[in-house]
Structures are given as C-alpha cells and as structure tokens.
Write an enzyme that holds these catalytic residues in place. Structure first.
Site, PDB file in Angstrom:
ATOM      1  N   GLY A  21      16.659  18.983 -68.041  1.00  0.00           N
ATOM      2  CA  GLY A  21      17.171  18.741 -67.104  1.00  0.00           C
ATOM      3  C   GLY A  21      18.452  18.649 -66.860  1.00  0.00           C
ATOM      4  N   CYS A  22      19.445  18.304 -65.343  1.00  0.00           N
ATOM      5  CA  CYS A  22      20.503  18.045 -65.614  1.00  0.00           C
ATOM      6  C   CYS A  22      21.059  17.360 -65.866  1.00  0.00           C
ATOM      7  CB  CYS A  22      21.055  18.634 -63.704  1.00  0.00           C
ATOM      8  SG  CYS A  22      20.397  18.715 -62.800  1.00  0.00           S
ATOM      9  N   ASN A  23      20.456  15.794 -65.202  1.00  0.00           N
ATOM     10  CA  ASN A  23      20.596  14.805 -65.615  1.00  0.00           C
ATOM     11  C   ASN A  23      20.619  13.823 -66.653  1.00  0.00           C
ATOM     12  OD1 ASN A  23      20.885  13.726 -62.803  1.00  0.00           O
ATOM     13  ND2 ASN A  23      18.659  14.234 -62.582  1.00  0.00           N
TER      14      ASN A  23
END
Lengths: 342, 342, 342, 342
Positions: free
Chosen positions: A148-150
């Site tokens: 996930g980018c977060n």
C-alpha cells in the site's frame, strides 16, 4: 538483453505510471496491455500523455498471450488479482500492485478485506515488496506483492527505528497527508475537483484503514511482539505525494542516526540532515523518498517526516524496482528520473 | 563521448529544469553551475528535488572555469546575458535562454526591451532556437537563442500555416492560457498562491507582450510581408503548461493537412487526428508538443489548439534539443521522458 | 413580508448556492427542498457547509406541498424541468435554472437539445432571465428562464456593443475560461481532481456548445439580423468563475463608452476604468460582474474581458435577482455579499 | 445605532476580510482605513474584490482622525501594534489582530517574540479574544487581543476537554494542515504558487511555532498545572482553512460529550455526530467551526478533528464577533454568511 513485460489493468493510474517508467527503461519492453471496460482502445486514447509511444492496444486479459512474456505487472483492482495470478503460466514472474498478497496471514486478510482469500498457497509464497527490506527474498521470488502507498510511507520512517529499538512501541502516531491519485481513477463524488480542491479532510480515521494490516504485520514481525499504531490519513488538494508526520517517543538524535545508518547504501531513500524536513513537491514524479527528523521542546519526543510519490515510490516505481531485482537488471535501471519541480 | 556543460543562472526554474533533464542525459555532464545571490550554496539546498544528484556547488560566474567546457546554457535574466556571453571563450558553444538574442533587428530589440542592445554583432550571429524550423542553421551555430515560451507555442501552431499559405494573415488571434512557472521564481505579489489559485486573468493585453516581437519577426519573414497578430496571454492556476487557442480564417482540413505534413517526421511535435484537441496535462514535464484542429459552424473558420510545457518544450527542453544538434548528439537524446500524468 | 420559496433539485451545486444566498435574505424563507436520489436525507448531510441552517429535509417532488408557496426555483437537469413546471399550480411563480426555457423558438430548442420541447406554450411565455436586459418583462412574469452561465458571460460584454452598433457583427470571438463547478456535481472522469488540476483544455469547440443557441437568439434579436459568433470554452483548474476574453472589431474607446453607459445605473455590473482588466478571483462567491476594455496595437481592434462567478451571477445569484424583481423585493436584497478573496 | 470603526493595516488579508464582513453588517460602518506603503490608494485598487463598496481611501495612521470613532480594528504586523495602540484615545475600543497582546506574561512574550514588550500595562489589561471562552470579560473590555489562527483551532478542540478533565494532559498532539492565507500577503519564495501548489510540508516543527505560547498559557491556566503540547503545522495548497487533527488519550464518548455540552448554546461552533469528521471546505469563508470525534481501535485513544477558516473564525470573523460583544450588538450580527462551497 530485453525482457518482455505485460501490464494487466493498464487503464488505471498505476498502470499508466508503469508504462511511463518503462518507456525509458532500456531492458524492458511492453509486450501486452490489458483493460476490461476499455478493451479495444489504444493506450493513447485512454491516456493521451502516452500517445507518442508505440504500444500494443488494450485487450481483455483472456485475449492476451503470455508466450514469451517474462514478467507480469498486475495492476488490477483489489480482490480480482488472486484468480488472475493463479492462472498465469508458472514461468512468468509477477509483481502484483493490488492488496491481494500483502498480508501473509489468511485471517488477517479476511479481517481487513472482508472475504476469504481464494489463493492461500500463493499468499504464502508472495514476498512483501519493499525492496530495501526484502531485497534478498525478492531476488528469487516468483510473486512479489506491491505494498500500500500509505503503508510504504510509514514503513520507510519506522522500520529502522523499530529494528534498532530506538523508539517506544506503544505510542506511535502516523498522520498522513495524501494526494488524490492514490484513490485511483474512480468515479466518486468525493474525488471531483469541485469537492476536493481548496479543502482538506481526514478519512478512514480511528484505526479502520486497510493499510493498518500491513503496519501490524511488518512492525510486529520486526519488533517480535504485537505493535499497534494509530493512523489517520487525510486527503489534500494535490494529485501526487504523501507526506507522513510521525510522532514517536525516543531520542531524536538516535532516531536520526538509525535512519541514516539504515539507508546509507540506499539510492532511493535519502535522509536529510538533522532538523531539515522534506516536502512532497521535491519527490514528485520520482522514485525518491525523503526523510527528516526533528527533536521537540518536550524531552524524549521526536518527529519523523517522510515524503514520497504515491504513484512512483509508493506503487509503480516500487514495482519496477522489484522487477529489476527479480529479472537481474541493475536495481535502479529506469528509475533515476529526477523529480519534476515546480 | 561525454560533453561538459555549464549552466549560468542555475537558481531559476529554467536552470533547475536543465539540470533535471541533463541528469539522465548519457552524453552530457554538468561541469559548473553559477548563481548570483545564491553563490556558495549547494544546488540541493536551492532545489531540494535535485539533492540526490552529485552536482558542483553554485558559484559566481567570475569564479567559474570554462576550461574544458564544451557548452554553456545561459539562463540569466533578460539584458544581463549580452555582456556575459560576449566575454565567453570563442570555442564554447552557447544556448541562451534569455530574450537577449531572439530578435535579429537591433531596432526591434530596443523597441520591445527599452534599451539598445550591447552586443549587436552577436545578435546578428545568433540562430533562432526552434529546432524544427532552424535545424540546419543550429547545426553549425556557435550561439543559439532560445525562444520565448509563449512565442514557441504560437509558432508551432502557425509557422506551417503561414508557410503553406492556408490561412489569412490579417485576422490571426492567439489566446494563451499559461501556467505560472513561466514568470520564474520571482517575488511578485501577483505570483503568490493566495493571489493566483482559484482565479484567472489576462495580462499584457492589447499588443504589449514582448513575445510579440518574435511573432512579428518570424511570421513576417515566412510570409514575405508584415504580419501582425492579436495576442492575449492569461495566467491560470497551474504551474506548468501553455494552452494556445488560435483563431484563423482558412479551410480547417487544409490547416490540419499543413500541420500534419510539416510535422510528419518530427518526434516531439504530435498532430492529433482532426477534431481532437490537446490538453496541457498530457505534455506536463515533457518535451512533447500536441496540436489539434477543429473546424467551425462558420464556414472558412478554423481553430488550432496547441499544448506544451513552458519549462520543457518552451524553454529548457528546447535548449537541450538545440544543444544535441549543436554537439552532434542524436537530437532526442535525454528528451524522451514521458509526460507526468496525473 | 416573508415569501416562501421551494427549491427543486436542491442536491446540485446551483441548488446549494440558492440555499446559501437565501440563508441571509431577510424576506425569503425556504419552504421545501426536493431531490431525487437523495430524498430522505437532511440538506446538511448532502451539503455539510449548510448544516448550521434550519432547513426542511430533502423529499421527492411528488411529496412536496406547494400550498402557500410563492415561488419555485427549479434547479433540475435539462429536459426534466418542462414536465415538472407544467404541473405546478398557476399562482406559483417560477425561476427555472435549467436550459429548458432559454430558447423561444421550438425549432432552435430541438436543434440544440436533440428532442422536441414538451411544453411549447410555456416556452413562449418564459422571459429570458438576464435582469439587466429584461427587467420590465421579468416584473410581471410568471416564468423566468435562467440563462446559461457562459451565455450570461458573453452577453454582459456584448449586448450593449451590439445594441449601440459600436462593433462589427461578423468577426466576434468569445474565448471563455471556466471553472469546473459549471459542470455540476456529476460523476465524469474528466471532472476528477486528478484529471483537471494542473491542466487546461478546450471543449465543445467549433460551434457545438449549446449556449451558442442563446447567443444566436439574443444577439440576432438585438442586431435585427442574424449574428453568429465563434465561441470556445475551456476548462481550467478552478472551482468557480468564468473569464471571458472577447475579440471584436471597433473603436476601443467607443466600446468602453457603450459599456459604461449601459451599466451606469446597474449595481451588479461594474465597468473598470479603460485599460484595466478583471479577474475571476475578484468576483468569487458574489453576484458582481466585472468588465474591462483594452485597445490593441492593431487599429480598429478591441478586447473586452469579463469576469463573473458562474454559480452566482451566472446562475443562482441571477435567479435570486430575478426572484426579487418578480416578488417586488428590492432588487439587490440578499445579493450584496462581497466576493471572497483570497 | 451605527458604530464607526477604523481598520488599521487594511492592505493585508485580515484587513480586507474585516472590510468584507463589515460590508453587510447593519450596525457598523467603516470610518477610516490605514495602510503604510499603500497609503494614497483606493481600497478597490489594493483589493479589487471590494471595488463595489463606497470606502474611504487608505491613509497613513498619522493622517487618520479618531474623532467619532467607536472602535479600532488593528491588523498591523506583529510588534508594531503596541506603540500604535498605546497612542489611541482612551475612549476608543480596540480589537487587535496581531500577536502583541495575546500573551499576558511579559517574559513569555519576550521568549516567543524575541524582544521585550513595550506596553506591559496594556498587556495586562488585554482580554484574550476567544469569545466562547472569555465572553464576560470581553463585554467590558477596552482592548481585546485576537488570537493566533492556529491557536484558535487547537483551543476549540481542547479547552473543554481540559476543563472537564476527560483527557490526559501529557500526550496531547496537535497536527495542523493550514491554508496559505494565514501567512499573509508577504513576498516570500515559499508562498509562490509554483512552490506551494501540488505539495505539502511541515514548518516550525519541534515546538518552535509561536502559537505554542498561547497553547501553554491557556491550557495551563485551565488545567491548573503546566501543560505542554506537541504541535506541528503543515502548509497545504489551499488558500483558506485549517484542519486540526488532535490525538488524545481518553474515552472518545466522554470527549464527544464534553465538546457537545460545551458548545450546546454556541451558534458558531458546531459539534458533528459522533464518528463524523469535518472538512475545511465546509466552513470556507464563514465564521463557523466544525468539530468531530472518533474513537480508535486502540482502547483509550481518541481523535478530535477541527475545521475553521483561518481568515474568518481564526482571525477577522473572530474580531468582529468580539466587536459585537464589546459594542453591545447581538453577537452574531454580520457573521451568519454561509460557507462558500464549492
């Protein structure tokens, strides 16, 4: 040697970003592009910024030939990757950009994503895709799970700090400010320009965001005990970029030291001098991640600020970095594009 | 072979954009960087997005050695280039990004820029820097004058139409919508975020914008008679990009045909299918220029819409394209970065 | 005296803008709000910026009582207003914000909107809703047709010039830069923040935009002959505001004089001193329209620039101004909110 | 009755916002406007969005008559207010928007602002300007000190929680996302559109922001012991609005209950239903403050999110609310303008 790669789900932003990056990669060429609703269209119609490239038209996955394909980038929506990847030929390497193979524990997957995993044996095999932390495993992997980018943003700041035990584990707070492209090219009222611009809001607050599953898995594994962080993402009026402000207890100099040591040999993770803080605008469109540390007037408190581009280092650049490692290309090939500022 | 280039005025946006592009150019390396007020600083302090690069520190021009330097990019403010370039060693090639050598006629220069030219003999020698139109002259040139970004935008749309005589010469209207980076990194109230965002306005209207000097010079030369266009630039809340909407009399199909023919062999100027129109977001951060043509319900009227990135194709990308031609590198080297979207 | 007004289609941007304006109008109160898909919700759920107001919940039109209602604002989608308005009680005054009653000629309506009008007798009765030009007719009207926001913009600049015969009629060009809220709260890919921000593009170019029907009707009526203008709208990354740059032949001083005379007694249309040009940011959120005129270095050419807020003067503010006239309230009541800058 | 007010420092954003609000206030009229560098100009030249108003021209303070002036809004830069206010006639009430009278303790002032206070007796007299918490003192005050916009944001969320002792005092974290207008109309490179848009960054991190002086003073006073919070402000690409995400230990339901009780009778502070979170876009241009509370998957942790417009509730709206109380006008007069969305 030139490797041949197919991109599944090429009509989304991460698919387009993969094509953008591969366009100047000297050892990879695009062998096929799939899309569902947009099958039959040229990539340049769906993404006019790529119209100067000589690319295959979009087709349905079932119409794609994997003959001679070395690598598949799978940029399909969550929960649809599993079945598709299970059907791919055994000799094709896969970098999955969806959430389907990020969590190793089938129960954790079901808890966060609301249904049982349909390919649990592949789930076990998949290597978690943060190159800096899993490089050796990625080398031999057939299936790498893009993060996930977060989740990537928080981990670049925290993994070395937990590993080196320089911070407390029970009061970590991750406050993220994220650009809108992370939500994809989806038709939601809240993603309209008129709704988003000139405003800011929190979403998935209170421990409900799915990327917490990745934080739990990775931080607990490294710490050797359960770690639960508090995490609030916010949407801000920018297209690209995640800025993470991370509040920890610990000695700020030790925090800075641990990060500096961890990334000393890493090309794409840059630790700023103590007291300097990064900005998303300085990594835009690039695979670079910038990290800064400040102490606080309150003794024993430190703040880590991290900036990366969600579509590049947080997703498609990360995927290409992993692909380079899997294929035996030099790791940074095609990824040294400087950030675009202003 | 590796060429060595110096960038004068590297603390402005066009200087930074040159460094960004050269960063992945395989045959050019940065030999020196100058800045005036910021001399003594590292480039990564002035432009943190370039901090991952190994670059020389900024120095004053007088402290720069031109020994072994093949090419100078001169990104100094208007009216300061003349004296500097006149002092450079004879064997150094120069691409000037200022306005100082765009106009060949000393009187025209004085009229538009308000003072006499101080190096009229160099002015005569300089070649006008639109590669697509002056490629042969640029090959042997010692001094190439980079064009105004607005001037480039209008010329990509109009030069082939005037040359092929498919439009009327007395009712050309150029309406430009330009991003704010074209105004440079200058401290003006009107360039503050709070002033600019969520708004739009015209400026230098009524035939007063200096880039008209370039339109007059080039269009009249090609037409073989005096041509005077009407031109209104507008500032819109975007950092990069110029969208030109150009109203002409003429047969729209002939207009489209003339543009298609003119750019058939050009890599960086893309003519869209008849009726499709470009967007600045699809050329952002790149050296590509997109052109579209529509007809009108009013017979004999056509509209040409042109999009380019003012910092790249309109300025630093253009400069590097010219440098490639001057040095004998393949023309597109280092310039094939795909646009950054979203 | 307090008038009671219902807003049909209150879940769109123009509906919300009407409620915002009426909120501080001392003589009008909201008697009912309708919405289709959002029936059953509180207005504060659909538009949280209105949550401090005491408003009726949204209901379906058929569940709305018109007993005691003096006025209906109809902010329904194009082509759905006709049937709804035809069914309203005879003693209720109506301001329609859709396109349904803007064109008086049934054939013109069918040509621009693609189907026959279903209430041609009402079409005949409707008064065109630019208060400054139709004030007397609006006073006694039962049905007023709010204008297109682009159409309003062009007319404020051009109506006095055509009426006073100070410009040529055969070479009028209207180039508009419009904010995105004009497209409404609709789920279209092109309206997403990630698609729109940091870019600009033309749309409905070449004489295909429906607001041309209004230009044709009004300009030809005033001129006493057929007038056809060239018109290109552009989408820019701003939420509110339309900037119109209008190219005409004529004496610029005469143009400025005609506008100054026409609007001398008008509160909401402000003509700037000769040579000054307006900006959309200076009318944002308000009912004011700013007009500026410059001459050109080309003799006999003038440029008129006009700025208004599409949601206010271009739509809901215009509607309230008309409602004031219809109900006998002082015309500017509730409309003197100063623009919001920055 | 009509009160006469002068605005000192009317050429900045808070000065302009005061004039915007007073423009529709039925009981206050503008008696004078001062500016330093822009003395001699009309207000409509400095702020064209106010050009429709009939306002006195800008003059230097020394040329302003305070004869018949009931109230002065002092919107001068920090450290210049002290001397000016000390010279004002005794019978003129003053609302100061600078930082000069926010801190009651001369030592605290000197520590945060770097020089001794020049009017310590006035400093003692000044009432801290959050109407909701100091209403009774403001009623009889001659001098009210407007608060920092960030300081107001944090206090609306935290004051009732500290007062009711529902949260821990030693681990409060305030993470703010602020629009750029809070920095004023000042010529700084970092405030340029090209620098700010499409990015985000933290500033004054680590306990160095001056508004901490206000947090220390007010929170410690209410708690009856020293309270030190951790506070990081961030700049985001929006003009107006502050979103505060505030991390506390305590029972989330008790937190929500304390806020709901505290603001039950307050018109301008709205507590959302438990679990709903506010957005800056829904308070833009208004005097409303929205508060939301969520619990967390980690027991005993709660997050409060607060949104207000820095120029209105955070500054000029707050000032007018205080002026209403001081003058005996109904408190909300002129402040009920609904937020401008989109």
């Amino acid at each position: 040697m030139t490797y041949r790669a197919a991109v599944l789900g090429a009509s989304g932003y991460t698919g387009a970003e993969l094509v953008r990056l591969i366009a100047t990669h000297p050892e990879i060429e695009i062998a096929g592009l799939s899309a569902d609703r947009k099958a039959g269209m040229a990539m340049g119609q769906v993404f006019p910024h790529l119209r100067h490239l000589d690319l295959p038209d979009l087709v349905k996955i079932e119409d794609l030939s994997f003959e001679g394909v070395d690598l598949v980038f799978c940029a399909l929506p969550h929960a649809t990757s599993q079945a598709v990847i299970a059907e791919l030929p055994d000799d094709v390497r896969v970098v999955d950009l969806s959430a389907d193979f990020r969590l190793r524990d089938p129960e954790a997957y079901e808890r966060w994503y609301g249904k049982p995993h349909s390919a649990p044996e592949l789930q076990k095999e998949a290597v978690y895709g943060l190159t800096e932390f899993y490089r050796d495993e990625i080398k031999g992997a057939r299936l790498v799970a893009g993060t996930g980018c977060n989740a990537a943003t928080g981990q670049y700041a925290l993994v070395p700090l937990i590993r080196e035990a320089v911070i407390g584990l029970d009061d970590i707070i991750i406050d993220l400010k994220t650009g809108v492209s992370g939500a994809g090219r989806s038709l939601k009222e809240g993603l309209l320009h008129a709704e988003l611009s000139e405003g800011a809001h929190a979403y998935s607050a209170g421990g409900t965001h799915r990327h917490l599953g990745e934080f739990d898995q990775e931080f607990s594994r490294i710490a050797g005990r359960e770690v639960r962080v508090q995490f609030t993402p916010h949407l801000i009026p920018a297209n690209r970029g995640i800025l993470g402000t991370i509040y920890v207890s610990g000695d700020a100099a030790a925090v800075h030291g641990a990060l500096s040591a961890a990334y000393a040999g890493e090309e794409f993770v840059v630790v700023l001098p103590f007291g300097e803080l990064p900005s998303t605008r300085h990594v835009r469109g690039s695979n670079y991640c910038h990290l800064g540390v400040v102490d606080d007037r309150i003794p024993g408190r430190a703040t880590v600020v991290v900036a990366l581009d969600n579509l590049t280092k947080g997703s498609s650049g990360q995927a290409l970095q992993n692909a380079n490692v899997m294929l035996g290309c030099e790791e940074g090939t095609g990824l040294r594009l400087a950030p675009v500022f202003p």
